[in-house]
Design an enzyme around this catalytic site. Structure first.
Site: not given
Ligand code: PEP
Length: 253
Positions: A9-11, A97, A99, A169, A175, A215, A236-237
């Site tokens: 997930n590049w966001k 998600h 966010e 999640e 993150g 994470s 993610g990251g």
């Protein structure tokens, strides 16, 4: 049987040229190996067509969006519909998600519309669920996650539910560098599978891929993915660096 899946997930990261370069690197890295899981990258809307054009390893590398609209078309300035996403060549879409729930007020009602439109347009939803820290500390995490599944997805037929990928999640792990332990992940994944079994039966539950997100990195992926009810990760990251992302893909060996 359910699939193992590692999805990035590049966001809201990378410009189009940067994203194309990253996709090319992942595509190239996959040429040399036979991954033991499906690999997906979910990218910003602006990147979908260009990224799709550089994916040559279509059998190994899937493409997804990070959201879609809750309407099919019309006067919804700034929105991107499920048919638009599908027309880029993408096959997946992340929905719900945390966010989006937290910053853009997504509710179970809008998510039901999004899921329906994604499925109508042949997209596989990666549907996210998970509790915030205060809910876990108040011992409400099972109730919260169950309500997200029931309210967002249990209107579906068993056939349609069978097309969904779930991603657990815990919001406190996204993150933050704080990963859920493998036992915490297993405990919740088993609970999610049991919740699905109670509604749709054991076969549907056993065939549902449930990813862990929060994470996840090469150093902890193997231990988490080894748990029986963890079928991969939403990353993610660590999906923004090809070497890290591939390190997680290679946790399935
Ligand atoms: C995510 O937001 O889906 C996620 C899992 O992020 P991170 O891996 O950066 O915690």
């Amino acid at each position: 049987m359910r699939k193992n899946i590692v999805a990035g997930n590049w966001k809201m990261n990378t410009t189009v040229p940067e994203g194309v370069k990253l996709a090319e690197e992942v595509n190239e890295a996959l040429k040399g190996i036979e991954p033991k899981c499906d690999v997906v990258i979910c990218v910003p809307f602006t990147h979908l067509v260009s990224v799709n054009n550089v994916i040559t390893e279509k059998g190994k590398l899937g493409l997804g969006a990070e959201n879609c609209a809750d309407h099919k078309s019309g006067a919804y300035t700034g929105e991107v519909s499920a048919p638009m996403v599908a027309s880029t060549g993408a096959g997946y879409v992340i929905l719900g998600h945390s966010e989006r729930r937290q910053y853009y007020g997504e509710t179970a009602e809008t998510l039901r519309e999004k899921v329906a439109l994604a499925l109508e347009n042949g997209l596989t939803p990666i549907f996210c669920i998970g509790e915030v820290l205060a809910e876990r500390e108040a011992d409400k995490h099972f109730d919260v996650v169950k309500a997200q599944i029931v309210d967002g997805l249990f209107n579906l037929s068993a056939e349609d539910f069978g097309k969904i990928i779930l991603a657990y999640e815990p919001v406190w792990a996204i993150g933050t560098g704080k990963t859920a332990t493998d036992d915490q992940a297993q405990e919740m994944h088993a609970f999610i599978r049991q919740t699905i079994a109670e509604k749709y039966g054991k076969e549907v539950a056993d065939n549902t891929s449930i990813l862990y997100g929060g994470s996840c990195k090469p150093s902890n992926a193997r231990q988490i993915f080894a748990k029986p009810d963890v079928d991969g990760g939403l990353i993610g990251g660590a999906s923004l660096k090809c070497a890290d992302f591939m390190g997680i893909v290679e946790a399935f060996d």
